[in-house]
Write a protein that holds these residues in place. Structure first.
Motif, mmCIF file in Angstrom:
data_model
loop_
_atom_site.group_PDB
_atom_site.id
_atom_site.type_symbol
_atom_site.label_atom_id
_atom_site.label_comp_id
_atom_site.label_asym_id
_atom_site.label_seq_id
_atom_site.Cartn_x
_atom_site.Cartn_y
_atom_site.Cartn_z
ATOM 1 N N SER A 61 0.720 -1.145 -0.143
ATOM 2 C CA SER A 61 -0.176 0.073 -0.054
ATOM 3 C C SER A 61 0.853 1.244 0.085
ATOM 4 C CB SER A 61 -0.893 -0.089 1.336
ATOM 5 O OG SER A 61 -0.029 -0.005 2.492
ATOM 6 N N PHE A 62 0.228 2.512 -0.407
ATOM 7 C CA PHE A 62 0.894 3.577 -0.316
ATOM 8 C C PHE A 62 1.599 3.988 0.903
ATOM 9 C CE2 PHE A 62 1.791 8.208 -0.164
ATOM 10 C CZ PHE A 62 2.414 8.296 -1.240
ATOM 11 N N GLY A 63 2.849 4.566 1.065
ATOM 12 C CA GLY A 63 3.431 5.014 2.268
ATOM 13 C C GLY A 63 4.517 6.052 2.157
ATOM 14 N N PHE A 64 5.121 6.452 3.279
ATOM 15 C CA PHE A 64 6.202 7.297 3.148
ATOM 16 C C PHE A 64 7.505 6.732 2.744
ATOM 17 C CE2 PHE A 64 3.601 9.927 6.168
ATOM 18 C CZ PHE A 64 3.493 10.934 5.497
ATOM 19 N N TYR A 65 7.267 5.320 2.930
ATOM 20 C CA TYR A 65 8.782 4.426 2.342
ATOM 21 C C TYR A 65 8.896 4.833 0.896
ATOM 22 C CZ TYR A 65 5.291 1.058 0.194
ATOM 23 O OH TYR A 65 4.465 0.409 -0.509
ATOM 24 N N VAL A 66 7.938 5.161 0.329
ATOM 25 C CA VAL A 66 8.222 5.294 -1.243
ATOM 26 C C VAL A 66 9.212 6.476 -1.491
ATOM 27 C CG1 VAL A 66 7.003 6.125 -3.543
ATOM 28 C CG2 VAL A 66 5.861 4.792 -1.966
ATOM 29 N N MET A 67 9.360 7.366 -0.804
ATOM 30 C CA MET A 67 10.221 8.681 -0.943
ATOM 31 C C MET A 67 11.653 7.883 -0.518
ATOM 32 S SD MET A 67 8.178 10.598 -1.424
ATOM 33 C CE MET A 67 6.530 11.367 -1.208
ATOM 34 N N GLU A 68 11.771 6.822 0.062
ATOM 35 C CA GLU A 68 13.262 6.236 0.339
ATOM 36 C C GLU A 68 13.921 5.692 -0.605
ATOM 37 O OE1 GLU A 68 14.518 5.187 4.651
ATOM 38 O OE2 GLU A 68 12.580 4.139 4.026
ATOM 39 N N PHE A 69 13.125 5.397 -1.848
ATOM 40 C CA PHE A 69 13.737 4.656 -3.103
ATOM 41 C C PHE A 69 14.803 5.565 -3.442
ATOM 42 C CE2 PHE A 69 9.863 2.017 -3.181
ATOM 43 C CZ PHE A 69 10.412 0.720 -3.381
ATOM 44 N N ALA A 70 14.748 6.872 -3.154
ATOM 45 C CA ALA A 70 15.847 7.704 -3.951
ATOM 46 C C ALA A 70 17.080 7.413 -3.468
ATOM 47 C CB ALA A 70 15.475 9.150 -3.863
ATOM 48 N N VAL A 71 17.402 6.868 -1.979
ATOM 49 C CA VAL A 71 18.479 6.619 -1.442
ATOM 50 C C VAL A 71 19.219 5.520 -2.224
ATOM 51 C CG1 VAL A 71 17.679 7.430 0.662
ATOM 52 C CG2 VAL A 71 17.762 5.127 0.137
#
Length: 250
Positions: A223-233
């Motif tokens: 499901s959608f979550g703030f973890y999505v932003m971490e792929f950038a690392v």
């Protein structure tokens, strides 16, 4: 690059040969053998074996898949580099399972009926580069901690944890402790597909090694979550298999 609907492909050693029986590398002549540069690869798959044949000492690769082994045989050559134990009847792995085989580089225990991989199972296998524990549906992703803890100082490059959860089981959250030990490795490919993972704890992706090139998290229930932003690392990531449509990588 974003890839959706990828089917997980287990690590498979190329130990299958075309043509006749070839060379002899086991005393009972059960296996099909091939000499390569003075060393042997042995294909003993699908022979209904419960006990390993006696091999010559210069056998470096053995395919024992599709047999009836309930334990890892302890009589194989100590210089073994490749071992395929997939699709047998293995129940548990512990610190005695692979201690004898300290040079092993490519190992598959995929498709067994494993219920536990104990801490210390791979503690002696510093040379291990490719490990496949996929399709052991009673392990769950909890097995990831014990396996990765043992591999902290290894040469591991490819890890396949696909399908460690039954198809209709309760969904799971991937926590930081599941992957925290991987940060010490130079891992290039990680497969955690088909595990009914519904979310990733914030910070889990940041713990993955920056050497990672391929990440397969397809066929989960994310499901959608703030973890999505971490792929950038994961700035060296080349392929992300993600069976959802809310992320677009340019």
């Amino acid at each position: 690059m974003l890839v959706t609907d990828i089917i997980p492909i287990p690590i498979v050693m190329v130990l299958f040969f075309n043509g006749g029986r070839g060379d002899t590398c086991d005393i009972s002549s059960i296996c099909m053998c091939r000499e390569i540069g003075g060393q042997f690869l042995a294909d003993c798959s699908n022979k209904n074996l419960t006990k390993a044949p006696v091999f010559l000492s210069d056998v470096i690769g053995i395919n024992l898949s599709k047999n009836k082994f309930s334990n890892i045989p302890q009589t194989l050559p100590v210089k073994l580099l490749f071992l395929d134990m997939s699709r047998n009847e293995l129940l548990t792995l512990d610190n005695t399972s692979f201690e004898r085989y300290r040079l092993i580089q490519n190992l598959s225990v995929s498709g067994n009926i494993l219920t536990e991989v104990y801490l210390g199972t791979f503690q002696s296998n510093y040379q291990l580069k490719h490990l496949d524990v996929s399709f052991n549906k009673m392990l769950t992703i909890e097995a990831m901690y014990n396996v990765s803890f043992d591999l902290r100082k290894s040469e591991i490059q490819t890890l396949n944890f696909a399908k460690l959860h039954c198809t209709y089981g309760v969904s799971q959250n991937l926590q930081q402790y599941h992957v925290c030990n991987l940060k010490h490795t130079k891992l290039r490919e990680l497969n955690i597909a088909s595990n009914r993972i519904s979310s990733l704890e914030l910070g889990a992706l940041s713990l993955l090694p920056k050497s990672l090139r391929i990440l397969n998290i397809a066929d989960n229930v994310l499901s959608f979550g703030f973890y999505v932003m971490e792929f950038a690392v994961l700035y060296n990531l080349e392929i992300l298999a993600f069976k959802t449509l809310f992320i677009k990588l340019e």
